[in-house]
Write an enzyme that holds these catalytic residues in place. Structure first.
Site, PDB file in Angstrom:
ATOM      1  N   GLU A   1     -24.740 -70.389   4.570  1.00  0.00           N
ATOM      2  CA  GLU A   1     -23.938 -69.170   4.622  1.00  0.00           C
ATOM      3  C   GLU A   1     -23.199 -69.086   5.948  1.00  0.00           C
ATOM      4  O   GLU A   1     -23.797 -69.274   7.006  1.00  0.00           O
ATOM      5  CB  GLU A   1     -24.836 -67.934   4.451  1.00  0.00           C
TER       6      GLU A   1
ATOM      7  N   TYR B   1     -16.167 -64.203   4.168  1.00  0.00           N
ATOM      8  CA  TYR B   1     -17.535 -64.556   3.792  1.00  0.00           C
ATOM      9  C   TYR B   1     -17.516 -65.880   3.032  1.00  0.00           C
ATOM     10  O   TYR B   1     -16.672 -66.090   2.159  1.00  0.00           O
ATOM     11  CB  TYR B   1     -18.170 -63.487   2.884  1.00  0.00           C
TER      12      TYR B   1
END
Ligand code: GDP
Ligand code: MN
Length: 390
Positions: free
Chosen positions: A197, A109
């Site tokens: 992101e 992530y």
């Protein structure tokens, strides 16, 4: 303002983030064509909507034949995709992104957000990606690494390396991660982003880092100086009534009728709506383009009004005091050409530079319906509506 995954990948790719090749599709046939064009024997087909959680909601699928790509695409198009991140209405699927399937060894992530407390851009990363950050924060908070960036120094290499090591990356992955982090930071800073992101950022079977998903969101107040970003806005993903209100100095209120109104001045806008009703029509909106409207603002007014799918005719009514009819006329002509107008447009101009304005409309050769008075304009707008099928 949010953008689509494929758009974020294109931007981040330009800044140096490794992203998969892929192709955009607006139809099942085009999706199949994209798969063939990309080659290989497995593809991932991804619904392009402004929401995450698509994988769990059936909006991302690994397909093992071109036929499967096409039939899955056919099942997605036009659907409202409801994910954990949408409301109950979901988001309409009008674009698909097709990529060659990627061999995933590990999902990480990586996120860049604005940390208001430190007044800095903050990196959040985890070696355990692929699930939503909210879930990650709950199930595996210890895996989260945070780092803030000094705006004067920028993201310096040792910081990026430290983060790469902290995530357990090895060998050439370290240098790849440094490149990715610095590219994301530059994209964030240079484009007035609010969020970047990459989830998942994967380690491929061959051991390389690739951004398999990408999300970017931008500061709406900075869009005036990022026209290329503003262009990426996809109104199909927004509530048009909400999003257009207050848009770029246009005072817009959505109504239930079908006559789109582009007016200067709140009073004239109200009067025009009354005249439309008197003529037997229903206004689709209240819209005040404000004083000193440039051709660009007029073009924006057209786009705002046309975002409402109920609009079947547009009425432009300008009484120019501070405004200039020639600017408005330029805007009308520009808008007509840029948006590929398919519905009738009625224009009534009065006031400053009216002769110049009329000349511009006439010289354009466009099939504009002109009127000299407000009453005439309202009548013509009502008459120009397509006859509803009985
Ligand atoms: P999201 O659910 O909206 O965040 O969509 P993602 O793009 O993150 O995709 C969801 C999941 O699908 C990822 O976490 C991956 O596990 C999986 N996925 C996406 N692309 C590929 C791919 O090319 N190959 C494989 N095997 N899985 C993929
Ligand atoms: Mn994702």
């Amino acid at each position: 303002m949010d953008i689509h995954e494929y758009q974020a990948k294109e931007i981040l790719g330009r800044f140096g983030v490794p992203v998969p090749r892929g192709g955009l599709a607006y139809s099942p046939e085009q999706a199949a064509y994209r798969a063939r064009e990309l080659g290989g024997d497995a593809w991932v087909v991804k619904a392009q909507v402004h929401a995450g959680g698509r994988g769990a909601a059936g909006g991302v699928k690994l397909c093992r034949s071109v036929d499967e790509v096409q039939s899955y695409a056919a099942s997605l198009f036009g659907r409202q995709l409801v994910t954990k991140q949408t409301d109950q209405a979901g988001k309409g699927v009008y674009r698909l992104w097709v990529e060659p399937a990627c061999d995933i060894a590990q999902e990480l992530y990586l996120g860049f957000v604005l940390d208001r407390k430190s007044e800095r851009i903050m990196i959040v990363a985890s070696a355990h990606g692929g699930i939503e950050i909210e879930d990650l924060a709950e199930t595996d908070p210890a895996s989260l690494r945070r780092m803030t960036i000094d705006p004067a120094a920028g993201l310096v290499e040792f910081q990026a390396r430290e983060l790469a090591f902290g995530l357990g990356l090895k060998g050439r992955q370290i240098a790849q991660m440094v490149t990715i982090l610095q590219a994301c930071y530059r994209a964030y800073r240079d484009l007035d982003a609010m969020m970047v992101e990459i989830n998942p950022l994967v380690i491929t079977g061959a051991g390389d880092l690739v951004a398999l998903d990408a999300k970017m969101s931008f500061d709406t107040n900075a869009l005036f100086r990022r026209p290329q970003i503003a262009e990426l806005r996809d109104r199909s993903q927004e509530d048009p009534r909400e999003s257009t209100a207050g848009d770029h100095g246009l005072a817009y209120v959505g109504l239930t009728g079908d006559i789109g109104c582009i007016i200067n001045g709140a009073g004239l806008a109200m009067a025009t709506m009354d005249m439309i009703k008197l003529a037997g029509g229903e206004p689709a909106n209240f819209l005040d383009i404000g004083g000193g409207a440039s051709p660009e603002r007029v073009v924006r007014a057209f786009r705002t009004v046309l975002a409402d799918r109920n609009v079947s005719v547009i009425l432009v009514n300008i009484f120019a005091g501070i405004n200039r009819c020639d600017w408005v006329a330029e805007g009308v002509v520009k808008a007509y050409r840029e948006v590929g107008m398919t519905i009738p447009v009625v224009v009534r101009l009065a006031g400053t530079n009216v002769e110049e304005g009329k000349a511009i409309l006439q010289a354009s050769g466009l099939p504009l319906i002109t009127a000299d008075t407000l009453a005439e304009a309202a009548d013509k707008a009502v008459a120009a509506r397509p006859k509803l099928a009985a």
